[in-house]
Each structure stands twice: as structure tokens, then as C-alpha cells.
Motif scaffolding. Structure first.
Motif, PDB file in Angstrom:
ATOM      1  N   GLY A   2       2.868   2.084  12.898  1.00 37.34           N
ATOM      2  CA  GLY A   2       2.021   2.800  13.156  1.00 37.34           C
ATOM      3  C   GLY A   2       2.988   4.634  13.094  1.00 37.34           C
ATOM      4  O   GLY A   2       2.352   5.561  13.474  1.00 37.34           O
ATOM      5  N   ASP A   3       4.136   4.301  12.404  1.00 37.58           N
ATOM      6  CA  ASP A   3       4.532   5.864  12.325  1.00 37.58           C
ATOM      7  C   ASP A   3       4.734   6.150  10.830  1.00 37.58           C
ATOM      8  O   ASP A   3       5.199   5.652   9.936  1.00 37.58           O
ATOM      9  CB  ASP A   3       6.447   5.364  12.627  1.00 37.58           C
ATOM     10  CG  ASP A   3       7.244   6.515  12.410  1.00 37.58           C
ATOM     11  OD1 ASP A   3       6.659   7.643  11.975  1.00 37.58           O
ATOM     12  OD2 ASP A   3       8.237   6.503  12.624  1.00 37.58           O
ATOM     13  N   VAL A   4       3.907   6.989  10.721  1.00 32.23           N
ATOM     14  CA  VAL A   4       3.705   7.298   9.302  1.00 32.23           C
ATOM     15  C   VAL A   4       4.665   8.070   8.573  1.00 32.23           C
ATOM     16  O   VAL A   4       4.816   7.980   7.191  1.00 32.23           O
ATOM     17  CB  VAL A   4       2.307   8.235   9.236  1.00 32.23           C
ATOM     18  CG1 VAL A   4       2.586   9.697   9.617  1.00 32.23           C
ATOM     19  CG2 VAL A   4       1.728   8.402   8.039  1.00 32.23           C
ATOM     20  N   HIS A   5       5.589   8.617   9.347  1.00 31.32           N
ATOM     21  CA  HIS A   5       6.871   9.228   8.665  1.00 31.32           C
ATOM     22  C   HIS A   5       7.762   8.135   8.032  1.00 31.32           C
ATOM     23  O   HIS A   5       8.243   8.269   6.768  1.00 31.32           O
ATOM     24  CB  HIS A   5       7.638   9.758   9.686  1.00 31.32           C
ATOM     25  CG  HIS A   5       6.911  11.083  10.357  1.00 31.32           C
ATOM     26  ND1 HIS A   5       6.493  12.216   9.731  1.00 31.32           N
ATOM     27  CD2 HIS A   5       6.194  10.966  11.438  1.00 31.32           C
ATOM     28  CE1 HIS A   5       5.612  13.131  10.742  1.00 31.32           C
ATOM     29  NE2 HIS A   5       5.603  12.110  11.664  1.00 31.32           N
ATOM     30  N   HIS A   6       7.879   6.943   8.739  1.00 33.74           N
ATOM     31  CA  HIS A   6       8.584   5.947   8.249  1.00 33.74           C
ATOM     32  C   HIS A   6       8.118   5.058   6.963  1.00 33.74           C
ATOM     33  O   HIS A   6       8.925   4.683   6.175  1.00 33.74           O
ATOM     34  CB  HIS A   6       9.304   4.864   9.045  1.00 33.74           C
ATOM     35  CG  HIS A   6      10.502   4.551   9.066  1.00 33.74           C
ATOM     36  ND1 HIS A   6      11.584   4.637   9.685  1.00 33.74           N
ATOM     37  CD2 HIS A   6      10.946   3.431   7.999  1.00 33.74           C
ATOM     38  CE1 HIS A   6      12.697   4.106   9.115  1.00 33.74           C
ATOM     39  NE2 HIS A   6      12.191   3.234   8.060  1.00 33.74           N
ATOM     40  N   GLY A   7       6.924   5.100   7.213  1.00 37.72           N
ATOM     41  CA  GLY A   7       6.198   4.190   6.133  1.00 37.72           C
ATOM     42  C   GLY A   7       5.731   2.951   6.836  1.00 37.72           C
ATOM     43  O   GLY A   7       5.859   2.913   7.980  1.00 37.72           O
ATOM     44  N   ARG A   8       5.359   1.818   6.062  1.00 34.53           N
ATOM     45  CA  ARG A   8       4.968   0.733   6.711  1.00 34.53           C
ATOM     46  C   ARG A   8       5.425  -0.492   6.152  1.00 34.53           C
ATOM     47  O   ARG A   8       5.728  -0.523   5.054  1.00 34.53           O
ATOM     48  CB  ARG A   8       3.519   0.956   6.666  1.00 34.53           C
ATOM     49  CG  ARG A   8       2.775   0.985   5.531  1.00 34.53           C
ATOM     50  CD  ARG A   8       1.256   0.906   5.884  1.00 34.53           C
ATOM     51  NE  ARG A   8       0.658   1.652   4.673  1.00 34.53           N
ATOM     52  CZ  ARG A   8      -0.681   1.956   4.532  1.00 34.53           C
ATOM     53  NH1 ARG A   8      -1.460   1.349   5.541  1.00 34.53           N
ATOM     54  NH2 ARG A   8      -1.155   2.523   3.567  1.00 34.53           N
TER      55      ARG A   8
ATOM     56  N   GLY B 297       6.668   2.512  -3.521  1.00 35.24           N
ATOM     57  CA  GLY B 297       7.059   1.537  -2.404  1.00 35.24           C
ATOM     58  C   GLY B 297       8.707   1.489  -2.444  1.00 35.24           C
ATOM     59  O   GLY B 297       9.324   2.009  -3.425  1.00 35.24           O
ATOM     60  N   LYS B 298       9.157   1.456  -1.171  1.00 37.67           N
ATOM     61  CA  LYS B 298      10.608   1.462  -1.074  1.00 37.67           C
ATOM     62  C   LYS B 298      10.983   0.228  -0.945  1.00 37.67           C
ATOM     63  O   LYS B 298      10.411  -0.779  -0.279  1.00 37.67           O
ATOM     64  CB  LYS B 298      10.791   2.229   0.236  1.00 37.67           C
ATOM     65  CG  LYS B 298      12.172   2.531   0.481  1.00 37.67           C
ATOM     66  CD  LYS B 298      12.547   3.139   2.025  1.00 37.67           C
ATOM     67  CE  LYS B 298      11.839   4.250   2.230  1.00 37.67           C
ATOM     68  NZ  LYS B 298      12.620   5.411   1.708  1.00 37.67           N
TER      69      LYS B 298
ATOM     70  N   PRO C 243       0.885  -1.139  -0.033  1.00 39.06           N
ATOM     71  CA  PRO C 243      -0.006   0.116  -0.057  1.00 39.06           C
ATOM     72  C   PRO C 243       0.875   1.293   0.036  1.00 39.06           C
ATOM     73  O   PRO C 243       2.175   1.136  -0.142  1.00 39.06           O
ATOM     74  CB  PRO C 243      -0.585  -0.127   1.397  1.00 39.06           C
ATOM     75  CG  PRO C 243       0.201  -0.805   2.291  1.00 39.06           C
ATOM     76  CD  PRO C 243       1.085  -1.674   1.307  1.00 39.06           C
ATOM     77  N   ALA C 244       0.217   2.521  -0.015  1.00 43.66           N
ATOM     78  CA  ALA C 244       0.972   3.650  -0.117  1.00 43.66           C
ATOM     79  C   ALA C 244       2.150   3.758   1.243  1.00 43.66           C
ATOM     80  O   ALA C 244       1.568   3.199   2.390  1.00 43.66           O
ATOM     81  CB  ALA C 244       0.067   4.986   0.189  1.00 43.66           C
ATOM     82  N   GLY C 245       3.177   3.988   0.774  1.00 44.50           N
ATOM     83  CA  GLY C 245       4.272   3.894   1.868  1.00 44.50           C
ATOM     84  C   GLY C 245       4.661   2.657   2.558  1.00 44.50           C
ATOM     85  O   GLY C 245       5.305   2.806   3.354  1.00 44.50           O
ATOM     86  N   GLY C 246       4.468   1.582   1.518  1.00 44.19           N
ATOM     87  CA  GLY C 246       4.874   0.414   1.984  1.00 44.19           C
ATOM     88  C   GLY C 246       6.127   0.174   1.753  1.00 44.19           C
ATOM     89  O   GLY C 246       6.945   0.484   0.572  1.00 44.19           O
ATOM     90  N   ILE C 247       6.899  -0.739   2.686  1.00 45.45           N
ATOM     91  CA  ILE C 247       8.523  -1.292   2.293  1.00 45.45           C
ATOM     92  C   ILE C 247       8.503  -2.614   2.000  1.00 45.45           C
ATOM     93  O   ILE C 247       7.755  -3.229   2.866  1.00 45.45           O
ATOM     94  CB  ILE C 247       9.028  -0.889   3.698  1.00 45.45           C
ATOM     95  CG1 ILE C 247       8.908   0.742   4.022  1.00 45.45           C
ATOM     96  CG2 ILE C 247      10.565  -1.106   3.658  1.00 45.45           C
ATOM     97  CD1 ILE C 247       9.378   1.075   5.338  1.00 45.45           C
TER      98      ILE C 247
ATOM     99  N   LYS D 166      13.737  -2.052  12.926  1.00 44.39           N
ATOM    100  CA  LYS D 166      14.107  -0.625  12.736  1.00 44.39           C
ATOM    101  C   LYS D 166      12.849   0.095  12.013  1.00 44.39           C
ATOM    102  O   LYS D 166      12.888   1.321  11.873  1.00 44.39           O
ATOM    103  CB  LYS D 166      15.086  -0.427  11.586  1.00 44.39           C
ATOM    104  CG  LYS D 166      16.559  -1.038  12.222  1.00 44.39           C
ATOM    105  CD  LYS D 166      17.565  -0.592  11.216  1.00 44.39           C
ATOM    106  CE  LYS D 166      18.842  -1.350  11.804  1.00 44.39           C
ATOM    107  NZ  LYS D 166      20.102  -1.155  10.691  1.00 44.39           N
TER     108      LYS D 166
END
Lengths: 354, 354, 354, 354
Positions: free
Chosen positions: C127-133, C100-101, C72-76, C123
Motif C-alpha cells: 500500500g505504499d504507492v511511492h515504493h511501488g508494489r 516494472g522493476k 501491474p503499474a509500479g510492480g516489482i 522491505k
């Protein structure tokens, strides 16, 4: 929480007053007003050359859109492994660049070294469509670790990048803090050292919301208006950002704010350095101090009403990192940090036995 | 230029003062502060149910991100062919939705009709991977044409949409103007009529920069924090938006501003209606008036120092459009529009011979 | 060039003949034909459960679309630092996942270790929207280094991933080679060990163009038809892929091809191991051999008409890497590799003095 | 189903045999082989100039990637409202262009008229960041309606487009059918009329899977290798496409196939034209026939074992559309269509009373 973040401060009085004064009367929308024009002109003065300036809503937007403007399909952006773009922007750079890749590189105390960059660069051959292609390098000035790049290193990194046809980006979320730490001019710290585009942040240092992307060669930014609008980052009442910037630059307000923040950080650092129960993770140069505290010290501080922000220890460069029974702590100062706060903190820290 | 746009107004005094007052002291960043919490609570009160509220920087961002949250791969969003999302947002909805398609539908005076929507919907079969799939319908309330949806029509459109599993979005850039035009409550105009998510705009009606995405069912917005952060639209000093919203809602400030703007528009419309050299393109209901002027009339107005915004004639619905030798003109009022401006305009228009 | 890549082989005779036979007569397009249905049924037999199968054009498409369906958005997405998705796909996974990263993790001989994965996972807080998920982990089986995961390690990695709500992806570009190396069943190597979705490659092992995304829980793939079509990867004449797969699976053709390739690789490895002028970088388990040769040895080989593919040395895990005066060489075998080629190569290598 | 689609045919014998013959022996991967080089050279011969040719997996990929290469941020692509890119590609053009917008334009019998294009173009001003910017126009040759552009119209549209700095794209999924319908050369139909880039389809006309993007000015395609690889559309065993193209072009195989398909369509059209119970929606020029049948006629055909593909009636241009009690039917022929099938169909149709 003590020294949690420079984002916790509101706006400085000077900025708040200027904004209040700018509200009356009509003005063309979308940046075609006189206040925006005046603010843009100030940027060119400050950087001693004609620059193209585009306001956006956040530092994340500034970074991601600046990098998107420099990253074609399959493009790779090099940065420090603890850079804000790498760990704090929820993949915004990847998203806006259509899936560009960040290539994170470790380096001491938040700093990307020319050697580390050269090594990473060498692993991506030119003309290999499978791997993608080198696009940009991004340097944070000041870094997320509170350190400041030596301009000679910036120039070496920029030379390497330009030799491969890449763009050099500077994340200047704490640019003012870096300037006053070194005594350099904005020009020396940026385009004279090879920086092509920067994210110019004023929010952390006295504004409510004032972030800009600055292209030192305005023609490089010719596509940027479309990138910005497509991203929903073109403000209709642009002068509300411009008015903040004008106040920010007026009478060296920005540099004074940054000097204060850096001075407060230096006092905190000196206090930690002198304390038996704590030590500096590395020597800070701007407004962020990273200290290593024993768990016992943190308990005592907390009992004294001083809670601080524990930082993930992986962010600490190897040998300087916390040992068992210790924690890495980040302390950030701002224009709002008071001498009283600092004194109380330093005093409490000095009292804790090793 | 007279009545160029409601984006030309700055901030109202009440909003500007509230913002100035909110600056002092520290507060947690990124929306975790008390002012943001209080503003969010106000939204729930105003809408008479628990809603999820997310601030973003611009109306374009609110629309594009709200729609992105409702648009899967290959998703199609239906809207009026003159909707802001269709013609004024530089493909932001398409971009943020990963290439979602807008399906524009013509309709009288800026209004999407249930019949027009039903017809367009019927052309997209379910389960046809080639065509893509229906995802959302977006209604602007008030419309870009200054008209206001009848809530019964909103409900009919929403029923059609929900019958296909779609999301109903409302672009409320001028929501307050629609509310006071109809006397309805915010709840009646939105979720009670079937709206699932809205872009709530306050910038045009008295704020500097205050836009929000509101999910009437908070669980629908569970992914939104990531969409917003990835887009660079999570403000660090969130309270600067929250403070504006609190002032905006306080003491019915927003509704008063909108009532004033609508009243000024009504007077302009009456003047055009009565003038021999101009006529209304259609009857306005909120703060935008579209008049059709002879070229000669526009020349005389300009000679009298009154320049107005000519609107692309294609935006006029068929039979009401300008004839040869005529032009369509858009006149927008705001909380800042003065009775003197309106009187001068109406007076000059009335003097022009047919 | 000797043993350049398994992509250099054409199609096996059996596959080519089956394809030629499948051409006559009409059949519904876009996968609604009987050949495609039969091929899909074979996948379910092979994996001993009902699976959902989607053909795509390339292994890169299979990987990128499979991962996009899980990100999803911001997914790693976590993977080995030398994974194909990380270094050979021109940012396709990042592109299709909307930015995605990839989080690359080093590990010995191409293998991601459970410990390395656990450390990297720790790491990224929830739940940290800054880092992504965290979104997915991708394992290549066999790896790019010619090694094969122990299924117990796959299961441990899958447990860690599932504990964080992530998807487990297997890049099976060389799946058959891994199967015959271990003697496991397809089910044991995948879903029984916790794999949720895989890229099933047949191109390198005898087909012209036969790649599929396989969802072990078909409901997970419900959105995939739209992802695939939007990507231009839905073949109109789907049976041309299906016919290849049917021949590939028929009479264990795929396993025989892989056994041959692995056996040839084993002979090459034994030859290098025994040669005074070369050594194995690590012990190969499938159809890729990485040897370390002295520069002098490579010159002599070249003089004997044997040119080989030098591999970027950074790809070698630390202590096993080439020293000064040495080079890392990659040798890949396929169903087409002949015993004569291998014998000639081994013979020449054995003759070179240390 | 009778005449369902040209995608229902398999590969022609000539193509199938050539592909079978191409399989033996090694060849460099990823397009660096001799067969691919030879096929690329054939394209340059056929088009009478040096062109850049890139194979991709599907016609959708060819269209979407060709358009993506021509569409910057906020770019708008004009096309007929029934174009394949507009209604059959699941938003692939929007997706690959980062959210580019399609601007559909109605026109008679699938044809975009220069007048219609000029009118649509006039609605998008230059330099208006809100609206986005004109990027490309796409013409399908032959069209989805079975009609063929007059080259003079293509040239007029291209002139308009080039006057605005736009790219002219041709969707040539049925290019051969258009060529033989007009007797023009490939050069006359494309670059001599102003086409900049085309999707060259061979799949519908005898191949399994052979689609290419052709840049008439190779420098325009310099970025395309990255777009293609990032999209997962770079085949490893490229020669499997190249071999098909070589057979396709050999001895005018492609033109013969198209001539046959067109001739079969002409006979079907003549049959419908003569039948009392059916009429032509418009006059076909290539291998697609659109007929209007009474419901009664369709029932009788179905009773006679002849089921046909009812087409959504909205696709019919206004006045020619089906009335109540009638249906629009699409009949597509291919190289595989037999005279017997056609005769049986025509015969049955002729027997139905009005």
C-alpha cells in the motif's frame, strides 16, 4: 508529527504573495509568456551559463524525464540503493525510459562512492547487447540521508561516467540545502563538477509546486519538449510555476530558507548527540537528521506528545544501524520549522534517561 | 492577440486568494491533508454520489491517465478526429496506455455521432487478436469546436460502448461551459448518461492548475494511484490544488465564470453572424466561436489592431469549411474576457464591407 | 571454444526430421492448426492438468511476457541477482511490463533462498504507492549457475509470494536438465510447488526455436494473446514450433537429451574436482559447470587447443570466488556434447601441475 | 477453405531441406555464426550495396521494430488506412515506439497516393509539440490489397518524407511478389526509390519463419541490436533463420515461388472477371485477388465445397465496394497453390448464373 517531512510545509509568504500577484492579466500559454522567460533567464544567471530549463509538476517527473532523455533502449542508470529514484518513485524512471534498469549501489550514509560506482560499472561490459548498456548515473545532492557529496567525489564519478559515454544526473530536490551546507556556487556544485542535467527542486524549500529539469548544455535537451508534453507535464499556465521560481530566487530567498532549515537540523542533531538515550546514525549535513533511539525513549517522547517518523532500518548503513531495542528515526526540517519546536524536541530528548 | 485561448487567463481573484490563504501551517503531504479531503468531498456532493478523485498536473495527464486505466494491451480508444486527445496531446494517451491506438472518427462540428461511433465500432470485431480490442470511447464536453453534446447522444454512445464492455470517458476540460450551456446538473451530464470516468478541468475556467480524474465508480480507480505516481503526477503539496478546487466550487464561482465566458462568446457569435464579411462556421454553444472570414476582412481587422487565431482549415467539417479566399478563425473567451474587448471586436467586424 | 554454450548446438536429428516432415500441406495460420493443438495437449499431459500454452520466439520473450502478464503499474519482480532476466535480457522484463522493476537478491550458487526472499520482501510495504508494489518472484530451474532448486525451497518461496498476492514464475530455459537431475515430475517441480506460470524452453536442449509460456491456471493467461501479438511474438506458421515440441516430447527425447548433457557435465565436474590445478566453484547439478582455474592452467589448456569461456568473476558467490591469479570458467554441455570432447578436456586438465 | 492465406502454406521443400541440413554441428549463438554471416552477405548482394540485416521472429516484429527505430517521442507514422501495421498488428508499432501514433490515410486499392500523403502531412506542422512530430511513412509492397506501388510514386512519397526529415519504411511481407510483378530489381524497388529501411518477409513465400529488418544505410541501424534484444527477438540459434534465407535466395527460389503465386492469382482473377456472378473489386497485381460475389454465388460455391474468406467490406475503396446482396472476398495464393485448385475454383465460379 514532529519534523515529518519538508513536504508538509505550505508555501512561504514571499512565494505565495508573488504567485497571487502574477495572476492578473492575460499571457500566452505553454511557457511562451514573459514570466517564464524571466524565470528561465534567472536560471542561466544562477548557473553562470546558458542553460535550458523545463518546468514539470513534481520531483519524480523531473528525475524520470531527465533520466529518460539520457537512457536509450536497454539503458542502465546507476544510483545509490536508497536514492529517491530507486525506492520512492513507483518505477517512474523505468517507465519513462521504456524499461530502463536502475542499478542500485550501496554506500555509506546515502552517498555513492567513486569506488562503488567503478566496481558496479565494471560489471557491465560495453557492446554486450544481452546485458544492456550503461546510460547514466544519478546523484542526489543533498542525499536522502541528509548528507552532502564532496564535489571532488562528484567529479570523480562524473569522470568515470563520461569515460563510458554516460550522462551525469543530479537529483536536486534539496539542492539549496546542499549549497548552503558547503558554501559552493550552483555552478561549482553542478556542471563544473561534470553534471550534465539536473532536477532542480524548489517545492520542498518554500514553493507550492516548482520543479525544473535543467540541461547545462541546452542541445542535450532538444528532445525534451516532446518527452515532457507526452508525459502530460507541460503546464498551460506556465507562469504560475515561473512566478514561484522568481520569488524563490529573489533576494536569496531560497538560500535563506535552506540556511534556516539546515540550522534547525543542526540543533536537532546536536541535541540527539548530547542525549543519553539517543545517538546520531550518521552526522547530518543538510536538513535531514537520522537518529537512533531506544524503544523506551520513543515511548517517553510519545507520552510527551512528540511523535516522530520511524524509518525502515534497512535504510541505515550497516554498522551504524539500530540494534535490537532501538529504532531509526528520520527528522526533517524546513523553512517553516520553528525554534520553539526544535527547543521543545531537544529538551524532551535530553530528559530521557539512557 | 484577441481571444487566443482560455489558457491565457491567469487565476481568478477568488481562486488566487484562496490559494494564498491555504499556504500557512503544516499539513500531511501527498493528499493526506484535510484540504484535499474536503475538496474530494465536494466532488462527491457535486456529482451526487461517492466518487474517487485524483488530482493531476494537466488536462493532458488527466486524459491520458484516465484512458490508460481503461486500456489493456492492444486496446483501441474511439474519439472524434479533432479531439484534444487525438491532435493536441503529443501521443500521451498512446504512451501511457502502452501503445493503445486512437481510432479517430469524423463528425459535424466536433461532435461524435452515435451513428459514426457505431460504424467505427463495427469494424473492430471481438476476439480478433490481430486487430486489437475495443477499450474506450472518449467524448469532449464541451467539444473542441465549442459545441455541446446532447445528453441523449451521450447515452446512446455509452450504451453502444457498454454493450462491448468498453469504458466511457468524458474530457471535461471545459465541463463548466457545457453545464451552463445546457442547464443540466453534473450528474445528469456524466454518470446518469453512462460516463464512467472523466477528466475534470478547472484550469481554463479560473484556476492556475487544477485538474482531476474522477471515477464515478470508485472501484474502477483502484489501480489509479499507481498509474499516477508512476507518471510523476502525484503532487507532494496536494493542498495547493485542493484549495483551488474549493474556491472554484464555492458559491458557484465555477458556474459564474463559465456563464460569463459563454455569454461573451454568444455576443461574438452574434456579431459575426450579423457581419457582411464573415459568417459562423457552425453555431457555438459554449466559449469557443469558429468564424469564417474573408482574407480581406482579416487584413482590415489586423490593421485595426485586432489579430486573431487562424485555425487549420482541415478542422472544419466539410461543407461548412472556408472557401478559397477565406480563413477559419477560432475565438475563445474566458472568465477574464471583458465586455469592452468583445464590443470593440464586434464593432470592427461589423464595419468591414463584404 | 569448448563447452561454450548449449545455444551452440543445432537441432537434434529427431527434431530436425520432425520439422522437415511437418512442412507439407496447408494448415490454418496463427496457431489454429492441428499440430499446434496436439502440442498444446501434450503440455497438459506432461503437467497432469489443463494448462494454457503460448509459443513465443525466444526465452527472453517468454520470461519478459510471462512477467509482464503478472506485473501491474509500479510492480516489482524479485529474482536472484545473477538471474537471466536480471543480467542477460537487455531490460526486456522492464520494457514489456511498462517499467516494472527487478529487485535482485544475492544467494549462493545462483539460488534464491527463502530467507533472502523474505528479507527483500519485508522491505517493500503493502500500500505504499511511492515504493511501488510487489508483483512476482522468478526462479530459474535449473539456475544460471548449474544448480537446481530443492522443491521444498520453491514451495517456501511460493508461500511467501502468495501470501503477498504475488505470482510465482519459473524460468525453465533448462527445465529438462532440472527434471532429470532430481527425478521429479514436471508437475511436482512446478504447480505442485506453487509455480503459477513458467517459461518452458526447449531450444537449448534439442530444438531450433521452441519456447513457450505455460499458465498452470489457464484463466491467468486470458490476456496473454494480446500481450504476445502486441510484442510480435505470434508466429503465423505456428506448426513449425509445434512440430518441434511434439518431437521433443516424443519417446522421452527431451529427458534423454538432458540426461546426456547432465552426465557429460558431471564427468567434467569430476575431472575438475580431481585436478590439482583447478577446483569447482560449487557443485553442479545440471549441465553447467563452474570451475576455478589458475591463470597458468588456462594458458596450458589454450596451448593444448582448449579454449574455454571465462566468466565475470563477480558472478561467483563470495567465498567461493576466484582468488588472485585464478579465473572463473563456465562450461556448458548439451545433447550434442560428445564423450570424446569431455575425455579430451578432462585428460588435459588432469595433466596440469598445480 | 480455398485460398485462405499464404500463411497456410508450410515451408517449401527446398527451404525445409536446407534447414534440416543446417542442424548438425556447433556454431556460435546469437548471430555470430558463419551461416548468419553468409545470409547477411546475400542481402547485400541482392540489394547491390552494403546493408545491415537483423532477423526477427515475425513480420509484425519487423514492422514494429523498424518503425520504432525511426520514431522518437511523440512521433507520427503515416500509412494506408488498410495497412497491416494499422489493422492487423494489435498496436505493436504503437507499443514498441513508446506510444507513437499511426496516421492512417485512405487511398484506392490499398495504395497510399503522393497526393493523399502530402495532404495528411500538411496537417502536422513542424515544431508543434502539442501535435507531436512527423517521423516516418510506411508503404506495403505489395499492398494488402494485392496491388503494387509504382516506383515513381514511391519516389515522390519518399521525397515528401525526406523533405520533412522523415524515414521511409517499406513493409515487404510480400516483397518477392511485388518484384516479379514489376520486373524491377530489389535495389530499384527500395533504396533507389528512397526507401530507408524495410521489413523483408520470406515466411509467406516459402519459409517457416524468416523475417528481417534491412537498413540500407547501416548506420541508421546502429541502435537496432538493443531494440531487438529488448523485444526478445534475438534468436539464440540464429542460423535456423539464416539457413532458410540462404535456400530462399538460392537459384532464384524466392522469385520462382512468387511468380507461381502471382500466376495463380492472375488465373483466379481472370476467372472472376469472366464470370457472370462475380467481378473484381480492383485489378490485382500480385498474389491477392479481391472479388465481389453475390450472396447467391457464395451459397452455390459453398454447396460445391468451396468456402472462401469474406473480407470486411469497409476495406473496399468506396465506389468499387460490394452493393447490397454482395460480399467482398479475398483469395490469396502461394507457392503451394496448385493449378488443380485454381481450375476447380474458376470452373465452379464460371458456372454460376448471374
Amino acid at each position: 508529527m514532529f519534523f515529518a517531512s519538508d513536504n508538509w510545509a505550505g508555501a512561504s509568504e514571499k512565494v505565495a504573495e508573488a504567485l497571487a500577484a502574477a495572476g492578473a492579466g492575460p499571457a500566452p500559454a505553454y511557457g511562451n509568456d514573459e514570466v517564464t522567460t524571466a524565470a528561465a533567464a534567472r536560471f542561466s544567471e544562477i548557473f553562470e551559463r546558458d542553460v535550458a530549463v523545463y518546468f514539470v509538476a513534481t520531483g519524480t517527473a523531473a528525475n524520470a524525464l531527465a533520466l529518460a532523455s539520457a537512457t536509450p533502449a536497454g539503458g542502465i542508470v546507476f544510483c545509490h540503493s536508497e536514492a529517491h529514484i530507486a525506492v520512492d518513485e513507483c518505477c517512474a524512471p523505468e517507465f519513462f525510459s521504456g524499461g530502463g534498469k536502475l542499478n542500485p549501489i550501496a554506500g555509506p550514509a546515502g552517498l555513492l562512492t567513486p569506488e562503488g560506482f567503478a566496481e558496479a560499472l565494471a560489471k557491465v561490459p560495453d557492446g554486450d547487447v544481452h546485458h544492456g548498456r550503461v546510460a547514466a548515473v544519478s546523484l542526489s545532492q543533498a542525499t536522502e540521508a541528509g548528507t552532502v557529496y564532496d564535489t571532488a567525489d562528484v567529479a570523480r564519478i562524473a569522470d568515470l561516467a563520461h569515460g563510458r559515454g554516460m550522462t551525469v544526473h543530479m537529483d536536486g530536490a534539496r539542492f539549496a540545502n546542499a549549497l548552503v551546507a558547503t558554501g559552493q556556487t550552483p555552478a561549482e556544485m553542478t556542471w563544473k563538477a561534470g553534471v550534465d542535467v539536473m532536477s532542480f527542486g524548489a517545492t520542498k524549500n518554500g514553493c507550492w509546486c516548482a520543479e525544473a529539469v535543467v540541461f547545462f548544455d541546452p542541445t542535450r535537451g532538444s528532445d525534451f519538449p516532446y518527452l515532457r508534453k507526452r508525459a502530460g507535464h507541460l503546464f498551460s499556465k506556465s507562469r504560475f510555476v515561473a512566478a514561484q521560481f522568481l520569488a524563490y530566487f529573489d533576494d536569496d530567498h531560497w538560500l535563506e530558507n535552506a540556511r534556516h532549515a539546515n540550522a534547525m537540523a543542526a540543533r536537532i542533531a546536536a541535541g540527539i548527540d548530547a542525549a543519553p538515550a539517543a545517538r546520531l546514525a550518521w552526522r547530518p549535513q543538510s536538513n535531514e537528521v537520522f537518529g537512533i533511539f531506544t524503544d523506551e525513549a520513543l515511548s517517553q517522547l510519545s507520552a510527551a506528545g512528540i511523535d516522530v517518523h520511524q524509518w525502515p532500518s534497512h535504510a541505515a548503513p550497516g554498522s551504524d544501524g539500530p540494534n535490537a531495542g532501538e529504532k531509526l528515526v528520520r527528522l526533517v526540517t524546513s523553512f517553516r520549522t520553528t525554534e520553539d519546536e526544535v527547543s521543545r524536541f531537544v529538551s524532551e530528548v535530553s530528559l530521557i534517561a539512557a
